[in-house]
Scaffold this motif. Structure first.
Motif, PDB file in Angstrom:
ATOM      1  N   PHE A 165      24.248  13.388  -0.453  1.00 58.43           N
ATOM      2  CA  PHE A 165      23.704  12.105  -0.899  1.00 58.43           C
ATOM      3  C   PHE A 165      23.130  12.255  -2.318  1.00 58.43           C
ATOM      4  O   PHE A 165      23.303  11.384  -3.165  1.00 58.43           O
ATOM      5  CB  PHE A 165      22.612  11.668   0.092  1.00 58.43           C
ATOM      6  CG  PHE A 165      22.132  10.259  -0.099  1.00 58.43           C
ATOM      7  CD1 PHE A 165      22.958   9.181   0.165  1.00 58.43           C
ATOM      8  CD2 PHE A 165      20.835  10.003  -0.538  1.00 58.43           C
ATOM      9  CE1 PHE A 165      22.515   7.874  -0.007  1.00 58.43           C
ATOM     10  CE2 PHE A 165      20.391   8.700  -0.707  1.00 58.43           C
ATOM     11  CZ  PHE A 165      21.219   7.643  -0.440  1.00 58.43           C
ATOM     12  N   ARG A 166      22.496  13.392  -2.550  1.00 58.72           N
ATOM     13  CA  ARG A 166      21.935  13.634  -3.880  1.00 58.72           C
ATOM     14  C   ARG A 166      23.051  13.740  -4.938  1.00 58.72           C
ATOM     15  O   ARG A 166      22.921  13.227  -6.046  1.00 58.72           O
ATOM     16  CB  ARG A 166      21.101  14.921  -3.848  1.00 58.72           C
ATOM     17  CG  ARG A 166      20.373  15.180  -5.123  1.00 58.72           C
ATOM     18  CD  ARG A 166      19.362  16.290  -4.968  1.00 58.72           C
ATOM     19  NE  ARG A 166      18.753  16.560  -6.256  1.00 58.72           N
ATOM     20  CZ  ARG A 166      17.601  17.165  -6.418  1.00 58.72           C
ATOM     21  NH1 ARG A 166      16.924  17.571  -5.386  1.00 58.72           N
ATOM     22  NH2 ARG A 166      17.116  17.386  -7.611  1.00 58.72           N
ATOM     23  N   ARG A 167      24.161  14.387  -4.580  1.00 59.43           N
ATOM     24  CA  ARG A 167      25.289  14.485  -5.531  1.00 59.43           C
ATOM     25  C   ARG A 167      25.857  13.102  -5.831  1.00 59.43           C
ATOM     26  O   ARG A 167      26.181  12.789  -6.971  1.00 59.43           O
ATOM     27  CB  ARG A 167      26.380  15.398  -4.968  1.00 59.43           C
ATOM     28  CG  ARG A 167      26.077  16.880  -5.196  1.00 59.43           C
ATOM     29  CD  ARG A 167      27.298  17.749  -4.980  1.00 59.43           C
ATOM     30  NE  ARG A 167      27.600  17.887  -3.568  1.00 59.43           N
ATOM     31  CZ  ARG A 167      26.981  18.742  -2.741  1.00 59.43           C
ATOM     32  NH1 ARG A 167      26.050  19.544  -3.210  1.00 59.43           N
ATOM     33  NH2 ARG A 167      27.296  18.806  -1.470  1.00 59.43           N
ATOM     34  N   TRP A 168      25.969  12.263  -4.787  1.00 61.37           N
ATOM     35  CA  TRP A 168      26.478  10.906  -5.025  1.00 61.37           C
ATOM     36  C   TRP A 168      25.527  10.117  -5.914  1.00 61.37           C
ATOM     37  O   TRP A 168      25.941   9.356  -6.775  1.00 61.37           O
ATOM     38  CB  TRP A 168      26.664  10.168  -3.686  1.00 61.37           C
ATOM     39  CG  TRP A 168      27.863  10.635  -2.925  1.00 61.37           C
ATOM     40  CD1 TRP A 168      29.056  11.024  -3.448  1.00 61.37           C
ATOM     41  CD2 TRP A 168      27.981  10.757  -1.498  1.00 61.37           C
ATOM     42  NE1 TRP A 168      29.916  11.379  -2.429  1.00 61.37           N
ATOM     43  CE2 TRP A 168      29.282  11.224  -1.240  1.00 61.37           C
ATOM     44  CE3 TRP A 168      27.119  10.517  -0.427  1.00 61.37           C
ATOM     45  CZ2 TRP A 168      29.749  11.455   0.059  1.00 61.37           C
ATOM     46  CZ3 TRP A 168      27.578  10.729   0.857  1.00 61.37           C
ATOM     47  CH2 TRP A 168      28.881  11.201   1.099  1.00 61.37           C
ATOM     48  N   SER A 169      24.251  10.313  -5.667  1.00 60.11           N
ATOM     49  CA  SER A 169      23.277   9.567  -6.469  1.00 60.11           C
ATOM     50  C   SER A 169      23.385   9.989  -7.938  1.00 60.11           C
ATOM     51  O   SER A 169      23.346   9.149  -8.841  1.00 60.11           O
ATOM     52  CB  SER A 169      21.876   9.767  -5.889  1.00 60.11           C
ATOM     53  OG  SER A 169      21.053  10.467  -6.759  1.00 60.11           O
ATOM     54  N   ILE A 211      24.394   7.687 -11.306  1.00 59.16           N
ATOM     55  CA  ILE A 211      23.583   7.621 -12.523  1.00 59.16           C
ATOM     56  C   ILE A 211      24.469   7.857 -13.751  1.00 59.16           C
ATOM     57  O   ILE A 211      24.387   7.147 -14.745  1.00 59.16           O
ATOM     58  CB  ILE A 211      22.427   8.649 -12.455  1.00 59.16           C
ATOM     59  CG1 ILE A 211      21.418   8.162 -11.404  1.00 59.16           C
ATOM     60  CG2 ILE A 211      21.768   8.834 -13.803  1.00 59.16           C
ATOM     61  CD1 ILE A 211      20.321   9.153 -11.074  1.00 59.16           C
ATOM     62  N   ILE A 212      25.367   8.838 -13.638  1.00 53.86           N
ATOM     63  CA  ILE A 212      26.278   9.110 -14.760  1.00 53.86           C
ATOM     64  C   ILE A 212      27.167   7.891 -14.996  1.00 53.86           C
ATOM     65  O   ILE A 212      27.355   7.431 -16.116  1.00 53.86           O
ATOM     66  CB  ILE A 212      27.137  10.358 -14.477  1.00 53.86           C
ATOM     67  CG1 ILE A 212      26.235  11.595 -14.464  1.00 53.86           C
ATOM     68  CG2 ILE A 212      28.237  10.513 -15.521  1.00 53.86           C
ATOM     69  CD1 ILE A 212      26.921  12.849 -13.976  1.00 53.86           C
ATOM     70  N   THR A 256      33.300  11.634 -11.580  1.00 48.31           N
ATOM     71  CA  THR A 256      32.334  10.661 -11.074  1.00 48.31           C
ATOM     72  C   THR A 256      33.019   9.594 -10.238  1.00 48.31           C
ATOM     73  O   THR A 256      32.559   9.215  -9.165  1.00 48.31           O
ATOM     74  CB  THR A 256      31.633   9.991 -12.279  1.00 48.31           C
ATOM     75  OG1 THR A 256      31.021  11.012 -13.037  1.00 48.31           O
ATOM     76  CG2 THR A 256      30.586   9.003 -11.842  1.00 48.31           C
ATOM     77  N   HIS A 257      34.171   9.109 -10.733  1.00 46.30           N
ATOM     78  CA  HIS A 257      34.857   8.054  -9.983  1.00 46.30           C
ATOM     79  C   HIS A 257      35.378   8.577  -8.645  1.00 46.30           C
ATOM     80  O   HIS A 257      35.380   7.852  -7.659  1.00 46.30           O
ATOM     81  CB  HIS A 257      35.952   7.404 -10.836  1.00 46.30           C
ATOM     82  CG  HIS A 257      35.360   6.471 -11.864  1.00 46.30           C
ATOM     83  ND1 HIS A 257      35.375   6.736 -13.208  1.00 46.30           N
ATOM     84  CD2 HIS A 257      34.667   5.315 -11.714  1.00 46.30           C
ATOM     85  CE1 HIS A 257      34.729   5.763 -13.857  1.00 46.30           C
ATOM     86  NE2 HIS A 257      34.300   4.884 -12.965  1.00 46.30           N
ATOM     87  N   ALA A 281      19.830   0.689  -7.708  1.00 40.13           N
ATOM     88  CA  ALA A 281      18.658  -0.086  -8.142  1.00 40.13           C
ATOM     89  C   ALA A 281      17.344   0.658  -7.930  1.00 40.13           C
ATOM     90  O   ALA A 281      16.420   0.516  -8.726  1.00 40.13           O
ATOM     91  CB  ALA A 281      18.615  -1.411  -7.383  1.00 40.13           C
ATOM     92  N   GLY A 282      17.273   1.454  -6.843  1.00 40.60           N
ATOM     93  CA  GLY A 282      15.953   1.935  -6.449  1.00 40.60           C
ATOM     94  C   GLY A 282      15.711   3.407  -6.650  1.00 40.60           C
ATOM     95  O   GLY A 282      14.600   3.881  -6.388  1.00 40.60           O
ATOM     96  N   ASN A 283      16.707   4.137  -7.123  1.00 43.70           N
ATOM     97  CA  ASN A 283      16.549   5.577  -7.179  1.00 43.70           C
ATOM     98  C   ASN A 283      16.116   6.060  -8.557  1.00 43.70           C
ATOM     99  O   ASN A 283      14.974   6.482  -8.760  1.00 43.70           O
ATOM    100  CB  ASN A 283      17.881   6.210  -6.758  1.00 43.70           C
ATOM    101  CG  ASN A 283      17.819   7.709  -6.751  1.00 43.70           C
ATOM    102  OD1 ASN A 283      16.812   8.287  -6.372  1.00 43.70           O
ATOM    103  ND2 ASN A 283      18.889   8.348  -7.178  1.00 43.70           N
TER     104      ASN A 283
END
Ligand code: HEM
Length: 398
Positions: free
Chosen positions: A152-156, A160-161, A175-176, A238-240
């Motif tokens: 989940f952290r990697r996706w987040s 961001i990128i 990223t895509h 939006a929230g991270n």
């Protein structure tokens, strides 16, 4: 007038150069044509509010170049009926009870992040202390299992990128791919919550989306197809990073105002007003764009259909016409009508949650790492983005 210099370049919140440039624009050219970037910069509080409250004239739907990856799927990028429907359904999950339920968890996650530094005297604040709480709170909202947290952290990070628009081609490709994996994961998660609802936010949104909610005109509104999944994705956008930046920039603001840091450490009641002053001071979302749907004018300037209008919250939040001594950072400031969460129909749904997280994390840190300060010879590294006022790195010691 010439743009004083690129006021949308990466800075950190206390940059006096940027402050001076924005003051000049507010005073002499509040609706300013930035010919280099081909957009209008709107710098006064009053004008930012005027644009925000007129979505029929200033659209949130992405049109034309802005940053590499526009979040077409997000409710923030919707207008009119479509936005009304999404907002009505998902806001059922954003209750005051949600914030009180999550406060205890935020405290626990902040304590765990601090515990992980036991025996150390220095840290990289952003990754060690600002990342964990917002990320884990959103994971909880979506009902992500503990075992999936690393992924989940990697996706987040990928999101961001994708949103920042400053990555190399290769990184964007990667990223895509990650985004596609994440979408598949979210599709499965939504299906699983539909079959077996939990007490997470996602389950509540699925229930509201299916049963429908009544709006003020007694119309029954639903979300359909991939709309719930897309909202889940948007929650992470939006929230991270926004909240992470509020926490890190808030820490930096306290380092730069040690007397305010001491007042907060000594008087717990100041935490009532401090988060809003941190938000006013740091504007983690520096600016948002709208597109003019027809020719119009703002003050004495003619805006043409299709032109981009950039509302610079970082400037509105220092507006001398609204704030008493706007260039002073005062943790007891009240009233504090900052626009860090926007204004009008798109006003941030997570505002109270974000305030709680900023308060909880910084409060625990001041209690448990007394004397925390910028590391000697350490320098904060600002996020390279035109939209986000954030920090990539903040070396600290205590
Ligand atoms: C310090 C943290 C945060 C800041 C500075 C922030 C800022 C903003 C801003 C400026 C907008 C308005 C955008 C516009 O008018 O175009 C917005 C919208 C939104 N925010 Fe936040 N936000 C933060 C945290 C959060 C959190 C924690 C959540 C939820 C978990 C959240 C959810 C949303 C949603 C759903 C919208 C879209 C509302 C709509 O379009 O109707 N935000 N936020």
């Amino acid at each position: 007038m010439e743009t004083p210099y690129d006021v949308m370049a990466p800075f950190h919140a206390s940059s006096t150069e940027r402050d001076a440039a924005l003051s000049l624009l507010r005073r002499e050219d509040p609706i300013h044509w930035d010919s280099q970037n081909q957009w209008w910069l709107v710098t006064r509080h009053e004008d930012v509010r005027e644009i925000s409250r007129r979505p029929e004239l200033f659209s949130s739907e992405p049109r034309g170049p802005w940053h590499v990856f526009e979040y077409h799927f997000s409710m923030q990028a919707m207008d009119g009926e479509r936005h009304h429907r999404h907002r009505n359904v998902v806001s059922r999950a954003f209750t005051p009870r949600l914030v009180s339920t999550l406060t205890e968890r935020a405290e626990r996650y902040a304590d765990e992040a601090i515990d992980a530094l036991a025996g150390r005297r220095s840290a990289e604040f952003v990754s060690d202390l600002a990342v964990p709480v917002p990320l884990r709170i959103i994971a909880d909202m979506l009902g992500v299992a503990d075992g999936d947290l690393e992924q989940f952290r990697r996706w987040s990070d990928a999101l961001i990128i994708a949103g920042g628009g400053h990555a190399e081609e290769e990184v964007l490709d990667e990223t895509h791919h990650l985004m596609a994996d994440f979408l598949a994961y979210l599709t499965e998660t939504v299906e699983a919550r539909r079959a077996h609802p939990g007490d997470d936010v996602l389950s509540r949104i699925i229930q509201a989306a299916e049963a429908g909610v009544l709006d003020d005109s007694q119309r029954l509104l639903h979300l359909e197809g991939d709309e719930v999944r897309d909202f889940a994705l948007f929650l992470l956008v939006a929230g991270n990073e926004t909240t992470r930046n509020g926490i890190s920039q808030g820490m930096l603001a306290l380092f730069e105002h040690p007397e305010e840091q001491q007042r907060l450490a000594a008087d717990d009641t100041l935490w009532k007003t401090a988060p809003d002053e941190i938000l006013r001071w740091t504007s983690p979302v520096r600016a948002m764009r709208r597109v003019a749907l027809r020719d119009t004018s703002l003050r004495d300037r003619k805006i043409l259909e299709g032109q981009s209008v950039v509302m610079v919250y970082a400037s509105a939040n220092r507006d001398e016409a609204v704030f008493d001594e706007p260039h002073l950072f005062r943790v007891d400031r009240s009233p504090n009508e900052h626009l860090a969460f926007g204004f009008g129909p798109h006003y941030c749904l997570g505002a109270n949650l974000a305030r709680m997280e900023i308060r909880t994390v910084l409060r625990r840190i001041l209690k448990r790492l007394p004397g925390i300060r910028l590391a000697e010879n350490g320098r904060p590294v600002p996020t390279p983005s035109a939209l986000i006022d954030g920090l990539e790195e903040l070396p600290v010691e205590w």
